[in-house]
Scaffold this motif. Structure first.
Motif, PDB file in Angstrom:
ATOM      1  N   PRO A   1       1.347   2.226   1.228  1.00  0.00           N
ATOM      2  CA  PRO A   1       2.441   2.870   1.983  1.00  0.00           C
ATOM      3  C   PRO A   1       2.009   4.153   2.672  1.00  0.00           C
ATOM      4  CG  PRO A   1       3.243   2.084  -0.121  1.00  0.00           C
ATOM      5  CD  PRO A   1       1.757   1.911  -0.148  1.00  0.00           C
ATOM      6  N   GLY A   2       0.977   4.812   2.137  1.00  0.00           N
ATOM      7  CA  GLY A   2       0.489   6.035   2.757  1.00  0.00           C
ATOM      8  C   GLY A   2      -0.146   5.811   4.115  1.00  0.00           C
ATOM      9  N   VAL A   3      -0.578   4.558   4.365  1.00  0.00           N
ATOM     10  CA  VAL A   3      -1.151   4.232   5.679  1.00  0.00           C
ATOM     11  C   VAL A   3      -0.205   3.333   6.470  1.00  0.00           C
ATOM     12  CG1 VAL A   3      -3.523   4.535   4.923  1.00  0.00           C
ATOM     13  CG2 VAL A   3      -2.439   2.290   4.670  1.00  0.00           C
ATOM     14  N   GLY A   4       1.058   3.295   6.038  1.00  0.00           N
ATOM     15  CA  GLY A   4       2.066   2.561   6.787  1.00  0.00           C
ATOM     16  C   GLY A   4       2.229   1.106   6.435  1.00  0.00           C
ATOM     17  N   LEU A   5       1.636   0.651   5.322  1.00  0.00           N
ATOM     18  CA  LEU A   5       1.752  -0.748   4.913  1.00  0.00           C
ATOM     19  C   LEU A   5       2.531  -0.820   3.602  1.00  0.00           C
ATOM     20  CD1 LEU A   5      -1.890  -2.004   5.641  1.00  0.00           C
ATOM     21  CD2 LEU A   5       0.160  -2.372   7.034  1.00  0.00           C
ATOM     22  N   ARG A   6       3.782  -1.187   3.696  1.00  0.00           N
ATOM     23  CA  ARG A   6       4.620  -1.284   2.507  1.00  0.00           C
ATOM     24  C   ARG A   6       4.719  -2.739   2.063  1.00  0.00           C
ATOM     25  NH1 ARG A   6       7.208   3.234   1.127  1.00  0.00           N
ATOM     26  NH2 ARG A   6       7.252   4.945   2.650  1.00  0.00           N
ATOM     27  N   VAL A   7       4.458  -2.978   0.796  1.00  0.00           N
ATOM     28  CA  VAL A   7       4.530  -4.327   0.250  1.00  0.00           C
ATOM     29  C   VAL A   7       5.369  -4.291  -1.020  1.00  0.00           C
ATOM     30  CG1 VAL A   7       2.326  -5.080   1.222  1.00  0.00           C
ATOM     31  CG2 VAL A   7       2.366  -3.996  -1.029  1.00  0.00           C
ATOM     32  N   SER A   8       5.948  -5.429  -1.350  1.00  0.00           N
ATOM     33  CA  SER A   8       6.730  -5.525  -2.580  1.00  0.00           C
ATOM     34  C   SER A   8       5.808  -5.508  -3.792  1.00  0.00           C
ATOM     35  CB  SER A   8       7.551  -6.812  -2.573  1.00  0.00           C
ATOM     36  OG  SER A   8       6.689  -7.942  -2.639  1.00  0.00           O
ATOM     37  N   ALA A   9       6.388  -5.317  -4.958  1.00  0.00           N
ATOM     38  CA  ALA A   9       5.593  -5.294  -6.186  1.00  0.00           C
ATOM     39  C   ALA A   9       4.897  -6.631  -6.405  1.00  0.00           C
ATOM     40  CB  ALA A   9       6.492  -4.956  -7.375  1.00  0.00           C
ATOM     41  N   THR A  10       5.601  -7.722  -6.109  1.00  0.00           N
ATOM     42  CA  THR A  10       5.003  -9.048  -6.298  1.00  0.00           C
ATOM     43  C   THR A  10       3.840  -9.263  -5.331  1.00  0.00           C
ATOM     44  OG1 THR A  10       7.122  -9.961  -7.029  1.00  0.00           O
ATOM     45  CG2 THR A  10       5.453 -11.522  -6.286  1.00  0.00           C
ATOM     46  N   THR A  11       4.026  -8.871  -4.084  1.00  0.00           N
ATOM     47  CA  THR A  11       2.944  -9.000  -3.103  1.00  0.00           C
ATOM     48  C   THR A  11       1.757  -8.133  -3.479  1.00  0.00           C
ATOM     49  OG1 THR A  11       4.553  -9.463  -1.354  1.00  0.00           O
ATOM     50  CG2 THR A  11       2.344  -8.793  -0.666  1.00  0.00           C
ATOM     51  N   ALA A  12       2.037  -6.912  -3.924  1.00  0.00           N
ATOM     52  CA  ALA A  12       0.956  -6.019  -4.345  1.00  0.00           C
ATOM     53  C   ALA A  12       0.198  -6.609  -5.525  1.00  0.00           C
ATOM     54  CB  ALA A  12       1.525  -4.651  -4.716  1.00  0.00           C
ATOM     55  N   ALA A  13       0.926  -7.221  -6.456  1.00  0.00           N
ATOM     56  CA  ALA A  13       0.276  -7.848  -7.597  1.00  0.00           C
ATOM     57  C   ALA A  13      -0.634  -8.986  -7.155  1.00  0.00           C
ATOM     58  CB  ALA A  13       1.332  -8.377  -8.575  1.00  0.00           C
ATOM     59  N   LEU A  14      -0.151  -9.795  -6.218  1.00  0.00           N
ATOM     60  CA  LEU A  14      -0.955 -10.910  -5.717  1.00  0.00           C
ATOM     61  C   LEU A  14      -2.205 -10.412  -5.000  1.00  0.00           C
ATOM     62  CD1 LEU A  14      -1.401 -13.898  -5.216  1.00  0.00           C
ATOM     63  CD2 LEU A  14       0.132 -13.736  -3.243  1.00  0.00           C
ATOM     64  N   ILE A  15      -2.049  -9.376  -4.170  1.00  0.00           N
ATOM     65  CA  ILE A  15      -3.200  -8.820  -3.459  1.00  0.00           C
ATOM     66  C   ILE A  15      -4.209  -8.263  -4.447  1.00  0.00           C
ATOM     67  CG2 ILE A  15      -3.954  -6.976  -1.900  1.00  0.00           C
ATOM     68  CD1 ILE A  15      -1.258  -7.270  -0.460  1.00  0.00           C
ATOM     69  N   GLY A  16      -3.713  -7.501  -5.424  1.00  0.00           N
ATOM     70  CA  GLY A  16      -4.615  -6.910  -6.411  1.00  0.00           C
ATOM     71  C   GLY A  16      -5.340  -7.959  -7.232  1.00  0.00           C
ATOM     72  N   MET A  17      -4.629  -8.979  -7.685  1.00  0.00           N
ATOM     73  CA  MET A  17      -5.246 -10.040  -8.481  1.00  0.00           C
ATOM     74  C   MET A  17      -6.279 -10.809  -7.667  1.00  0.00           C
ATOM     75  SD  MET A  17      -1.875 -11.431 -10.551  1.00  0.00           S
ATOM     76  CE  MET A  17      -2.736 -12.809 -11.337  1.00  0.00           C
ATOM     77  N   THR A  18      -5.954 -11.068  -6.393  1.00  0.00           N
ATOM     78  CA  THR A  18      -6.881 -11.800  -5.526  1.00  0.00           C
ATOM     79  C   THR A  18      -8.156 -11.002  -5.286  1.00  0.00           C
ATOM     80  OG1 THR A  18      -5.062 -12.955  -4.415  1.00  0.00           O
ATOM     81  CG2 THR A  18      -7.171 -12.860  -3.260  1.00  0.00           C
ATOM     82  N   ILE A  19      -8.000  -9.730  -4.969  1.00  0.00           N
ATOM     83  CA  ILE A  19      -9.162  -8.876  -4.716  1.00  0.00           C
ATOM     84  C   ILE A  19     -10.036  -8.775  -5.959  1.00  0.00           C
ATOM     85  CG2 ILE A  19      -9.870  -6.489  -4.265  1.00  0.00           C
ATOM     86  CD1 ILE A  19      -7.468  -6.258  -2.394  1.00  0.00           C
ATOM     87  N   ASN A  20      -9.402  -8.608  -7.104  1.00  0.00           N
ATOM     88  CA  ASN A  20     -10.149  -8.482  -8.348  1.00  0.00           C
ATOM     89  C   ASN A  20     -10.883  -9.765  -8.696  1.00  0.00           C
ATOM     90  OD1 ASN A  20     -10.171  -8.715 -11.572  1.00  0.00           O
ATOM     91  ND2 ASN A  20     -10.223  -6.535 -11.008  1.00  0.00           N
ATOM     92  N   LEU A  21     -10.172 -10.888  -8.635  1.00  0.00           N
ATOM     93  CA  LEU A  21     -10.788 -12.163  -8.980  1.00  0.00           C
ATOM     94  C   LEU A  21     -11.888 -12.538  -8.004  1.00  0.00           C
ATOM     95  CD1 LEU A  21     -10.901 -14.666 -10.740  1.00  0.00           C
ATOM     96  CD2 LEU A  21      -9.068 -15.664  -9.367  1.00  0.00           C
ATOM     97  N   ALA A  22     -11.699 -12.221  -6.726  1.00  0.00           N
ATOM     98  CA  ALA A  22     -12.705 -12.556  -5.715  1.00  0.00           C
ATOM     99  C   ALA A  22     -14.033 -11.881  -6.003  1.00  0.00           C
ATOM    100  CB  ALA A  22     -12.206 -12.170  -4.331  1.00  0.00           C
ATOM    101  N   ALA A  23     -13.993 -10.647  -6.496  1.00  0.00           N
ATOM    102  CA  ALA A  23     -15.239  -9.934  -6.791  1.00  0.00           C
ATOM    103  C   ALA A  23     -16.008 -10.643  -7.912  1.00  0.00           C
ATOM    104  CB  ALA A  23     -14.930  -8.493  -7.188  1.00  0.00           C
ATOM    105  N   TYR A  24     -15.309 -11.013  -8.961  1.00  0.00           N
ATOM    106  CA  TYR A  24     -15.972 -11.709 -10.068  1.00  0.00           C
ATOM    107  C   TYR A  24     -16.432 -13.103  -9.638  1.00  0.00           C
ATOM    108  CZ  TYR A  24     -14.542  -8.029 -13.289  1.00  0.00           C
ATOM    109  OH  TYR A  24     -14.399  -6.817 -13.927  1.00  0.00           O
ATOM    110  N   SER A  25     -15.596 -13.790  -8.854  1.00  0.00           N
ATOM    111  CA  SER A  25     -15.967 -15.119  -8.377  1.00  0.00           C
ATOM    112  C   SER A  25     -17.198 -15.059  -7.480  1.00  0.00           C
ATOM    113  CB  SER A  25     -14.804 -15.757  -7.610  1.00  0.00           C
ATOM    114  OG  SER A  25     -13.678 -15.928  -8.434  1.00  0.00           O
TER     115      SER A  25
END
Length: 234
Positions: free
Chosen positions: A81-105
């Motif tokens: 949100p500090g850079v103008g991108l507001r997302v819901s908690a569910t969307t943020a969770a999905l983005i965070g989980m995807t980014i995290n899993l992608a690194a390990y994958s």
């Protein structure tokens, strides 16, 4: 000191718990698919491009793997949100989980790609495979087959780590459990039930992944590389 279990006290919150289970499943499934695809892309880019690309992919992998998942979630949910991108908690969770899993994958798949011997690629070239055929049948599929058990373990860990998403108000299973506990005041019973649910989800996910692995790689693993190449050419 005696303690009387009263599981009936949380039965009236079944809908809340089921909703949490459903969101946990949806987040886990979506992040597994997207995180795996991103991992394949990044691992392939790292293996097939120059030093600059390798350094960028390695930097991403090291940063994600060596920072807490909770901090990554906070950056997505409170930082964007500090850079103008507001997302819901569910969307943020999905983005965070995807980014995290992608690194390990990425790191796991990279190990699989590096395990593919150069002679196998040369054999594919000798049989007249195109670059795309070599990548698909000689490099990436055998590579994923080699590391599939490690990927499955990471998928299960990611599903369990979804409980951390409750820290940003994502209403998955852990958040539902906290709500039920605050309403029923039966902490022991609530978290016993939730523990059993997570255990069931983990076992179910392992079974599903085993079935997927058999359907995708069962015959491939059983054959020699030479036989596989001949069948693909045919």
């Amino acid at each position: 000191m005696s303690y009387t279990f009263q599981f009936g006290a949380i039965a009236q919150y079944t809908d809340e718990i089921v909703a949490g289970i459903w969101l946990t499943i949806m987040l886990s499934a979506a992040s597994i698919v997207m995180g795996s695809l991103l991992g394949i892309i990044l691992a392939s880019l790292r293996s097939m491009h120059g030093r600059a690309v390798r350094l960028m992919v390695d930097a991403y992998v090291e940063i994600i793997r060596n920072t807490p998942f909770l901090v990554q979630l906070f950056i997505v949910y409170f930082g964007l949100p500090g850079v103008g991108l507001r997302v819901s908690a569910t969307t943020a969770a999905l983005i965070g989980m995807t980014i995290n899993l992608a690194a390990y994958s990425t790191e796991i798949i990279r190990a699989g790609i590096e395990a593919v011997h150069k002679s196998q690629i040369e054999a594919g070239e000798a049989l007249g495979f195109t670059s795309l055929q070599i990548y698909r049948h000689v490099i990436i599929m055998p590579a994923i087959a080699k590391v599939y058990p490690a990927l499955c373990s990471q998928f299960v860990l990611m599903m369990l780590a979804s409980s951390i998403c409750s820290a940003i108000s994502t209403k998955e299973l852990a958040a539902s459990a906290a709500f039920v506990e605050s309403q029923s005041f039966r902490s022991f019973e609530v978290y016993i039930v939730v523990t059993l649910i997570y255990l069931a989800l983990a076992l179910a996910l392992r079974a599903i992944l085993a079935l997927v692995g058999w359907s995708l790689f069962g015959r491939r693993v059983a054959r020699t590389t030479t036989t596989s190449l001949a069948e693909v050419q045919a």
